[in-house]
Design a protein around this motif. Structure first.
Motif, PDB file in Angstrom:
ATOM      1  N   ASN A   1       8.710  43.969  33.479  1.00 18.78           N
ATOM      2  CA  ASN A   1       8.224  45.071  34.313  1.00 18.78           C
ATOM      3  C   ASN A   1       7.545  44.481  35.539  1.00 18.78           C
ATOM      4  N   GLY A   2       7.938  44.919  36.723  1.00 23.49           N
ATOM      5  CA  GLY A   2       7.313  44.402  37.931  1.00 23.49           C
ATOM      6  C   GLY A   2       7.480  45.351  39.097  1.00 23.49           C
ATOM      7  N   ASP A   3       6.471  45.453  39.930  1.00 20.26           N
ATOM      8  CA  ASP A   3       6.558  46.315  41.105  1.00 20.26           C
ATOM      9  C   ASP A   3       7.160  45.537  42.262  1.00 20.26           C
ATOM     10  N   THR A   4       7.685  46.250  43.222  1.00 28.30           N
ATOM     11  CA  THR A   4       8.372  45.616  44.347  1.00 28.30           C
ATOM     12  C   THR A   4       7.425  44.823  45.231  1.00 28.30           C
ATOM     13  N   ALA A   5       6.123  45.165  45.224  1.00 26.66           N
ATOM     14  CA  ALA A   5       5.151  44.436  46.049  1.00 26.66           C
ATOM     15  C   ALA A   5       4.647  43.173  45.378  1.00 26.66           C
ATOM     16  N   GLY A   6       5.017  42.963  44.109  1.00 31.28           N
ATOM     17  CA  GLY A   6       4.584  41.766  43.399  1.00 31.28           C
ATOM     18  C   GLY A   6       3.140  41.786  42.980  1.00 31.28           C
ATOM     19  N   LEU A   7       2.539  42.975  42.822  1.00 32.32           N
ATOM     20  CA  LEU A   7       1.131  43.078  42.454  1.00 32.32           C
ATOM     21  C   LEU A   7       0.909  42.890  40.953  1.00 32.32           C
TER      22      LEU A   7
ATOM     23  N   LYS B   1       0.781  39.217  31.159  1.00 32.87           N
ATOM     24  CA  LYS B   1       0.624  39.944  32.420  1.00 32.87           C
ATOM     25  C   LYS B   1       0.000  39.019  33.458  1.00 32.87           C
ATOM     26  N   THR B   2       0.485  39.138  34.668  1.00 31.41           N
ATOM     27  CA  THR B   2      -0.046  38.314  35.755  1.00 31.41           C
ATOM     28  C   THR B   2      -0.281  39.178  36.985  1.00 31.41           C
ATOM     29  N   THR B   3      -1.506  39.139  37.497  1.00 35.67           N
ATOM     30  CA  THR B   3      -1.850  39.765  38.776  1.00 35.67           C
ATOM     31  C   THR B   3      -2.243  38.652  39.735  1.00 35.67           C
ATOM     32  N   PRO B   4      -1.524  38.462  40.825  1.00 36.79           N
ATOM     33  CA  PRO B   4      -1.784  37.314  41.701  1.00 36.79           C
ATOM     34  C   PRO B   4      -3.096  37.451  42.460  1.00 36.79           C
TER      35      PRO B   4
ATOM     36  N   ASN C   1      10.662  47.882  39.172  1.00 35.35           N
ATOM     37  CA  ASN C   1      11.932  47.435  38.615  1.00 35.35           C
ATOM     38  C   ASN C   1      11.707  46.938  37.192  1.00 35.35           C
ATOM     39  N   ASN C   2      12.481  47.452  36.249  1.00 37.45           N
ATOM     40  CA  ASN C   2      12.390  47.035  34.859  1.00 37.45           C
ATOM     41  C   ASN C   2      13.743  46.484  34.409  1.00 37.45           C
ATOM     42  N   ILE C   3      13.718  45.351  33.735  1.00 37.81           N
ATOM     43  CA  ILE C   3      14.933  44.726  33.220  1.00 37.81           C
ATOM     44  C   ILE C   3      14.716  44.423  31.746  1.00 37.81           C
ATOM     45  N   ALA C   4      15.709  44.757  30.912  1.00 42.22           N
ATOM     46  CA  ALA C   4      15.592  44.541  29.471  1.00 42.22           C
ATOM     47  C   ALA C   4      16.876  43.951  28.919  1.00 42.22           C
ATOM     48  N   ALA C   5      16.747  43.160  27.873  1.00 37.76           N
ATOM     49  CA  ALA C   5      17.899  42.610  27.166  1.00 37.76           C
ATOM     50  C   ALA C   5      17.562  42.562  25.678  1.00 37.76           C
ATOM     51  N   SER C   6      18.556  42.766  24.826  1.00 40.12           N
ATOM     52  CA  SER C   6      18.295  42.767  23.391  1.00 40.12           C
ATOM     53  C   SER C   6      19.524  42.319  22.615  1.00 40.12           C
TER      54      SER C   6
END
Length: 518
Positions: A305-311, A346-349, A282-287
């Motif tokens: 930018n983020g995947d549905t699994a939260g990886l 970027k964050t990878t849990p 899922n990608n969300i943008a605003a400008s």
């Protein structure tokens, strides 16, 4: 005596009828011209009413026009049960008005007051051919009356040169704008938010020593394959045209494609976009974009930018500015140069059993150019990640605990835009590889306007890699709705949607976006 008087009256009637007939014949030989009221910035309504009258008078003095001002046009439209559109300054809208009241030509434009000087813009449109016959933009010297500037504009509209004008004029590049404070505040807020997010997500921390393979990695040839989330194309309009937007980026969507485009925006715009990639990302943008001055534009943007699994979660904050050289050299058309500064987190849990988890903070710089080659052709250039680095923290204590720096490769992209008439636009994009494993990219698309409010878009994109025989085609399609919202929300509203089909992966990409003008 009575016979003489009767004969005299008959003679006078014949002379009057003959003169009237000659006048009708003369008027029929003249060109029917409709004149719309001038748009104004900095002038009161009563003064503009007088200027509208002078414009009609100056055109009538040319000698071969039958002139109808806006009041006469409104009355004619009432007889066919039509109303004059509000804020009609687009050639297509003006042409429709002229056609409805049987005009051969239409004249429209603006008269702005900037301090003690006036700037005038006039356009003459041929209704039948739908072509602009002539356009002029000129500015009088300080203290010159607006009526004199308007008279000079009418003279130049009909072929007179500077040496034939009574007053001295310069080229007019638009009204004075002073939004410098807004640009500084917006840029500070955007970059400040990026820094705060980077600190909060742990990207600034150091969790260990440099890994033993870092020096070996630095000596290796850099890969040309980018892995950043901000290279993912965003906006339903661009996606629908094969992501070919480098030379079109004069709107709120353009912040993600070419920083030079912000200098071309006509007014403030904001956009929001959502994209679903393959059902897993899922990608969300605003400008937001606006003019800071007449020559400087700026844009601020945010991308998630983020995947549905939260990886993986990636946040990008973009702040851009551009300067438009309206007349850099006498023989050059307008050209703008822009830069965009990016802050990336970027964050990878930490996941049970994993051998690595990352908290990353980085910065990048893009440079862009947008050049008007003619009234219908534009050229765009983008050098992405001319400077870029990311500090990576592998933060699982006792497993890795390494801190090192990574980089994204530089990419060189070019694009073009060709406006075919009023309703059709053709676009193209390409990437020229700078590394051995970097792909050639080719893309193109079109946008077709229907009924003034609907836009249909088609596009195609392909990468070519020397070591890979078969690479997928990406076919795209989309639509756009343009709605006039001046009466209740800003100036206009655009709703865009697009779909991308990949011939090998057979994975779907859906993109929806909204753009609002203020």
């Amino acid at each position: 005596m009575k016979s003489f008087a009767l004969a005299s009256m008959m003679l006078l009637c014949v002379v009057a009828l003959t003169m009237a007939a000659k006048k009708d014949v003369a008027d029929e030989a003249k060109i029917r011209v409709g004149v719309l009221d001038l748009v104004s910035l900095g002038e009161p309504n009563d003064s503009m009413a007088a200027m509208d009258g002078k414009l009609a008078l100056y055109l009538n003095d040319i000698g071969f026009y039958v002139v109808s001002d806006q009041k006469a046009i409104v009355e004619q439209m009432k007889t066919i049960h039509m109303e004059l559109p509000r804020h009609c300054s687009d050639p297509r809208c003006v042409r429709d008005i002229g056609r409805s009241v049987n005009m051969e030509r239409m004249v429209y434009g603006s008269l702005d007051k900037n301090g003690t000087s006036y700037g005038a813009r006039l356009t003459m449109l041929d209704v039948e051919t739908r072509q602009v016959i002539e356009s002029v933009s000129l500015e009088g010297e300080s203290g010159v009356a607006g009526s004199d500037v308007l008279k000079a504009a009418v003279a130049k509209l009909h072929g007179q040169g500077d040496e034939d004008l009574v007053i001295r004029t310069n080229t007019y590049f638009g009204p004075a704008i002073h939004n410098e404070k807004q640009m500084l505040v917006a840029g500070g807020v955007c970059l400040g938010a990026g820094l705060i997010w980077g600190i909060a997500s742990g990207g600034f921390s150091s969790t260990g020593n440099k890994p033993p393979w870092q020096s070996e990695f630095n000596d290796m040839a850099q890969s040309g394959i980018a892995s950043a989330g901000y290279i993912v194309p965003m906006s339903g309009r661009a996606t629908g045209m094969g992501n070919s937007y480098l030379a079109v980026s004069d709107d709120a969507y353009g912040v993600f494609y070419n920083p030079a485009g912000s200098a071309w925006v006509p007014n403030a715009e904001a956009s929001v976009s959502y994209q679903s990639r393959f059902g897993m990302v899922n990608n969300i943008a605003a400008s937001y974009v606006n003019k800071a001055t007449r020559d400087i534009g700026f844009g601020e943007a945010f991308l998630y930018n983020g995947d549905t699994a939260g990886l993986l979660t990636e946040m990008t904050f973009i702040s851009s500015a551009a300067y438009k050289f309206n007349q850099l050299l006498p023989f050059l058309r307008p050209l703008s140069v822009g830069a965009a500064l990016k802050l990336i987190s970027k964050t990878t849990p930490v996941i049970e059993g994993a051998t690595a988890a990352q908290k990353t903070f980085g910065m990048g710089l893009d440079l862009g150019v947008l050049w008007e080659l003619s009234d219908k052709i534009r050229y765009g250039l983008l050098v992405r990640d001319i400077v870029e680095f990311e500090k990576v923290n592998n933060n699982i204590e006792g497993v890795t605990g390494y801190t090192y720096y990574d980089h994204q490769p530089i990419s060189l992209n070019m694009g073009g835009k060709f406006q075919v008439g009023y309703a059709t636009m053709l676009v193209a994009n390409g990437q020229i590889p700078l590394y051995k494993d970097q792909a050639w990219k080719m893309a193109g698309g079109l946008e077709q306007e229907l009924f003034h409010v609907l836009r249909i878009r088609l596009g195609a994109e392909k990468e070519i890699l020397a070591k890979i025989e078969s690479t997928p085609w990406k076919f795209t399609g989309g639509f756009g709705l343009a709605i006039n919202t001046d009466s209740f929300l800003g100036k206009y509203l655009a709703i865009d949607g697009a779909y991308e089909y990949n011939t090998i992966a057979l994975m779907s990409v859906f993109n929806t976006s909204i753009r609002v003008g203020f």
